[in-house]
Design a protein around this motif. Structure first.
Motif, mmCIF file in Angstrom:
data_model
loop_
_atom_site.group_PDB
_atom_site.id
_atom_site.type_symbol
_atom_site.label_atom_id
_atom_site.label_comp_id
_atom_site.label_asym_id
_atom_site.label_seq_id
_atom_site.Cartn_x
_atom_site.Cartn_y
_atom_site.Cartn_z
ATOM 1 N N PHE A 173 -7.423 14.133 8.188
ATOM 2 C CA PHE A 173 -7.071 12.964 7.383
ATOM 3 C C PHE A 173 -8.316 12.087 7.280
ATOM 4 O O PHE A 173 -9.316 12.326 7.960
ATOM 5 C CB PHE A 173 -5.903 12.190 8.019
ATOM 6 N N GLU A 174 -8.254 11.082 6.436
ATOM 7 C CA GLU A 174 -9.427 10.239 6.172
ATOM 8 C C GLU A 174 -9.562 9.145 7.222
ATOM 9 O O GLU A 174 -9.165 8.002 7.009
ATOM 10 C CB GLU A 174 -9.319 9.617 4.781
ATOM 11 N N ILE A 175 -10.164 9.487 8.360
ATOM 12 C CA ILE A 175 -10.289 8.494 9.425
ATOM 13 C C ILE A 175 -11.198 7.339 9.014
ATOM 14 O O ILE A 175 -10.955 6.188 9.388
ATOM 15 C CB ILE A 175 -10.787 9.145 10.737
ATOM 16 N N GLU A 176 -12.213 7.617 8.207
ATOM 17 C CA GLU A 176 -13.103 6.531 7.774
ATOM 18 C C GLU A 176 -12.318 5.491 6.974
ATOM 19 O O GLU A 176 -12.501 4.288 7.140
ATOM 20 C CB GLU A 176 -14.248 7.096 6.925
ATOM 21 N N ARG A 177 -11.451 5.980 6.107
ATOM 22 C CA ARG A 177 -10.633 5.074 5.303
ATOM 23 C C ARG A 177 -9.640 4.318 6.181
ATOM 24 O O ARG A 177 -9.433 3.105 6.007
ATOM 25 C CB ARG A 177 -9.882 5.878 4.232
ATOM 26 N N ILE A 178 -9.036 5.012 7.130
ATOM 27 C CA ILE A 178 -8.092 4.365 8.058
ATOM 28 C C ILE A 178 -8.777 3.213 8.782
ATOM 29 O O ILE A 178 -8.241 2.098 8.882
ATOM 30 C CB ILE A 178 -7.553 5.386 9.085
ATOM 31 N N VAL A 191 -2.504 -3.744 11.902
ATOM 32 C CA VAL A 191 -1.832 -3.581 10.619
ATOM 33 C C VAL A 191 -2.835 -2.938 9.660
ATOM 34 O O VAL A 191 -4.021 -2.809 9.978
ATOM 35 C CB VAL A 191 -1.327 -4.928 10.065
ATOM 36 N N PHE A 192 -2.356 -2.548 8.474
ATOM 37 C CA PHE A 192 -3.214 -1.853 7.517
ATOM 38 C C PHE A 192 -3.083 -2.477 6.131
ATOM 39 O O PHE A 192 -1.970 -2.784 5.691
ATOM 40 C CB PHE A 192 -2.845 -0.361 7.464
ATOM 41 N N LYS A 193 -4.210 -2.646 5.479
ATOM 42 C CA LYS A 193 -4.192 -3.198 4.128
ATOM 43 C C LYS A 193 -3.368 -2.295 3.215
ATOM 44 O O LYS A 193 -3.427 -1.073 3.314
ATOM 45 C CB LYS A 193 -5.621 -3.317 3.587
ATOM 46 N N PHE A 194 -2.615 -2.920 2.330
ATOM 47 C CA PHE A 194 -1.759 -2.177 1.407
ATOM 48 C C PHE A 194 -2.574 -1.180 0.576
ATOM 49 O O PHE A 194 -2.108 -0.085 0.259
ATOM 50 C CB PHE A 194 -1.021 -3.152 0.488
ATOM 51 N N SER A 195 -3.809 -1.540 0.268
ATOM 52 C CA SER A 195 -4.659 -0.654 -0.545
ATOM 53 C C SER A 195 -4.965 0.661 0.172
ATOM 54 O O SER A 195 -5.372 1.639 -0.460
ATOM 55 C CB SER A 195 -5.970 -1.358 -0.900
ATOM 56 N N GLY A 196 -4.766 0.701 1.491
ATOM 57 C CA GLY A 196 -5.026 1.921 2.251
ATOM 58 C C GLY A 196 -3.769 2.699 2.586
ATOM 59 O O GLY A 196 -3.816 3.603 3.436
ATOM 60 N N MET A 197 -2.661 2.379 1.921
ATOM 61 C CA MET A 197 -1.384 3.012 2.262
ATOM 62 C C MET A 197 -1.436 4.534 2.152
ATOM 63 O O MET A 197 -0.869 5.255 2.980
ATOM 64 C CB MET A 197 -0.268 2.476 1.363
ATOM 65 N N HIS A 198 -2.120 5.041 1.128
ATOM 66 C CA HIS A 198 -2.124 6.489 0.924
ATOM 67 C C HIS A 198 -2.870 7.210 2.049
ATOM 68 O O HIS A 198 -2.518 8.345 2.413
ATOM 69 C CB HIS A 198 -2.716 6.833 -0.439
ATOM 70 N N ALA A 199 -3.876 6.569 2.612
ATOM 71 C CA ALA A 199 -4.576 7.157 3.758
ATOM 72 C C ALA A 199 -3.652 7.210 4.974
ATOM 73 O O ALA A 199 -3.691 8.179 5.750
ATOM 74 C CB ALA A 199 -5.837 6.354 4.079
ATOM 75 N N VAL A 200 -2.809 6.202 5.136
ATOM 76 C CA VAL A 200 -1.844 6.183 6.236
ATOM 77 C C VAL A 200 -0.782 7.254 6.016
ATOM 78 O O VAL A 200 -0.378 7.955 6.955
ATOM 79 C CB VAL A 200 -1.203 4.785 6.380
#
Length: 431
Positions: free
Chosen positions: A190-195, A207-216
């Motif tokens: 998975f995209e750990i850099e993006r996470i 928490v995680f920014k909504f813009s990164g939801m697909h990476a989650v």
């Protein structure tokens, strides 16, 4: 405030997953070099999975360094977003590094038979008379206790706890990537850099920014696939069944006063249920494999057969099992017994289950910390409320049941008996 105690020169480990693991603090370097931590080199991360995926020979030492490195990178990304003291940062790094230090040989199989839990031994190593404890106490007499609390999820700072133990944390991120790499599968990637880029500190945890939801989402699905394609692989489970039966047989023989040709000196504390910390730390997988080599020459036919099966990868066959067929299982046990095959050691139902993602529901026993999305408005929203993919699997526990038995022993029976058993087991003639 405790002053940083840095190494004169940064130490670097080459790592196939993260490329490099960076160590700057002398405390971390000394912990890595402690005998209790070095012992993890002799304990595989994936237990018996090497029977299924021949590359899966990596150790808990590898994994622990990887979790530490991810934690170090998380703390770097949090710089300027949250105020953590040097001592708090070191607390996070120590908890990440030491979270698995209490694991024993072939962890879960060993634990099931001897009724020990690695988390209890982790606490004992952190708080007991060990080099790790002495190193940690340089930060204060209460520092080992605080590290143990973070690992046990009882520490009062929820953010720090969530970094090492939540549904998406440094531990899980490393083992998914590392296990995928060494087993040669793509499921765990998975995209750990993006996470890491979209991760944010919050009072209630990460928490995680909504813009990164697909990476989650990608991470959640990677975890799901790894559990069913790798961790719960039926061949791996077959090896675990054989391994548990070996421990079970050795324990039964000892209780009956059996005289071992090779006395299992290092296992005696476990066989007598009188284990101290020194006994536990003396045990690793090389010790277990040595005794298996000796036991395959024992006079007891069951112990020698099981040890030979494990060492030579002559594992049990499996068929699907419906837990409602309890009467069938009892009849099979009787038929195995009548055919001269001990069902206690040669007929076993193994069950696995996984809950890929869930969130807290009032009234349920086990609280699960949800993954929260940080919306552009600043509002926090639980992941499954925005992700249709995650919503589809939330709260859905999947079970799998397999019945394990030695096909070679069944085939060696007289044809009429063998044929009847194969028919009962649902196995085809050419299986």
């Amino acid at each position: 405030m405790q002053q940083p105690q840095l190494l004169h020169e940064e130490k670097v480990f080459k790592d196939p997953v993260h490329r490099y693991v960076h160590v700057r603090e002398k405390l971390i370097w000394d912990l890595i070099n402690s005998p209790e931590f070095q012992r993890l080199r002799r304990i595989r991360q994936l237990g018996t999975s090497f029977f299924t995926f021949h590359g899966g020979e990596h150790s808990r030492f590898n994994h622990s360094l990887g979790v530490y490195e991810i934690m170090r990178r998380i703390l770097e990304t949090f710089e300027g977003r949250i105020q953590l003291s040097y001592e708090e940062k070191l607390l996070c790094l120590c908890a990440a590094l030491l979270h698995d230090v209490g694991h024993g040989p072939f962890s879960h199989s060993f634990e099931k038979v001897f009724r020990y839990h690695h988390e209890d031994w982790t606490r004992a190593i952190l708080l007991g008379d060990t080099q790790i404890n002495r190193i940690l106490r340089r930060m204060g007499d209460d520092f080992p206790k605080r590290v143990a609390e973070v690992i046990a999820k009882t520490y009062d700072n929820k953010l720090i706890v969530s970094l090492i133990s939540s549904q998406i944390d440094a531990d899980r991120m490393d083992y998914l990537l590392r296990d995928a790499y060494y087993t040669g599968v793509n499921y765990g990637n998975f995209e750990i850099e993006r996470i890491l880029r979209v991760m944010r500190p919050h009072d209630e945890g990460i928490v995680f920014k909504f813009s990164g939801m697909h990476a989650v989402e990608d991470y959640i699905m990677s975890r799901y696939q790894m559990y069913w394609q790798v961790y719960f692989h039926p061949v791996t489970r077959s090896a675990e069944v054989v391994l548990r039966k070996i421990f079970q047989r050795a324990k039964e023989l000892f209780a009956k006063g059996y005289s071992f040709a090779q006395e299992p000196v290092l296992l005696l504390p476990f066989l007598t249920d009188k284990v101290n910390l020194s006994d536990y730390l003396s045990l690793d997988e090389s010790v277990i494999l040595f005794y298996m080599q000796m036991w395959r020459k024992e006079s007891d036919p069951i112990l020698k057969d099981l040890c030979s099966r494990f060492l030579d990868r002559n594992l049990f066959k499996y068929v699907e099992y419906n837990p409602r067929d309890y009467r069938l299982l009892q009849e099979l046990k009787q038929e195995f017994q009548a055919a001269g095959i001990d069902p206690m050691y040669y007929l076993e139902v193994d069950t696995t289950s996984d809950l890929p993602y869930d969130f807290y529901r009032a009234g349920e026993e086990e609280e699960r910390i949800p993954i929260m999305l940080l919306m552009p408005s600043g509002e926090l929203v639980e992941l499954s409320q925005k992700s249709e993919i995650v919503e589809a699997i939330s709260g859905k526990r999947r079970f799998d049941y397999k019945l394990y038995f030695p096909m070679d022993k069944v085939l060696a029976l007289p044809e009429d008996v063998s044929g009847k058993l194969r028919e009962r087991l649902g196995v085809m003639e050419d299986a």
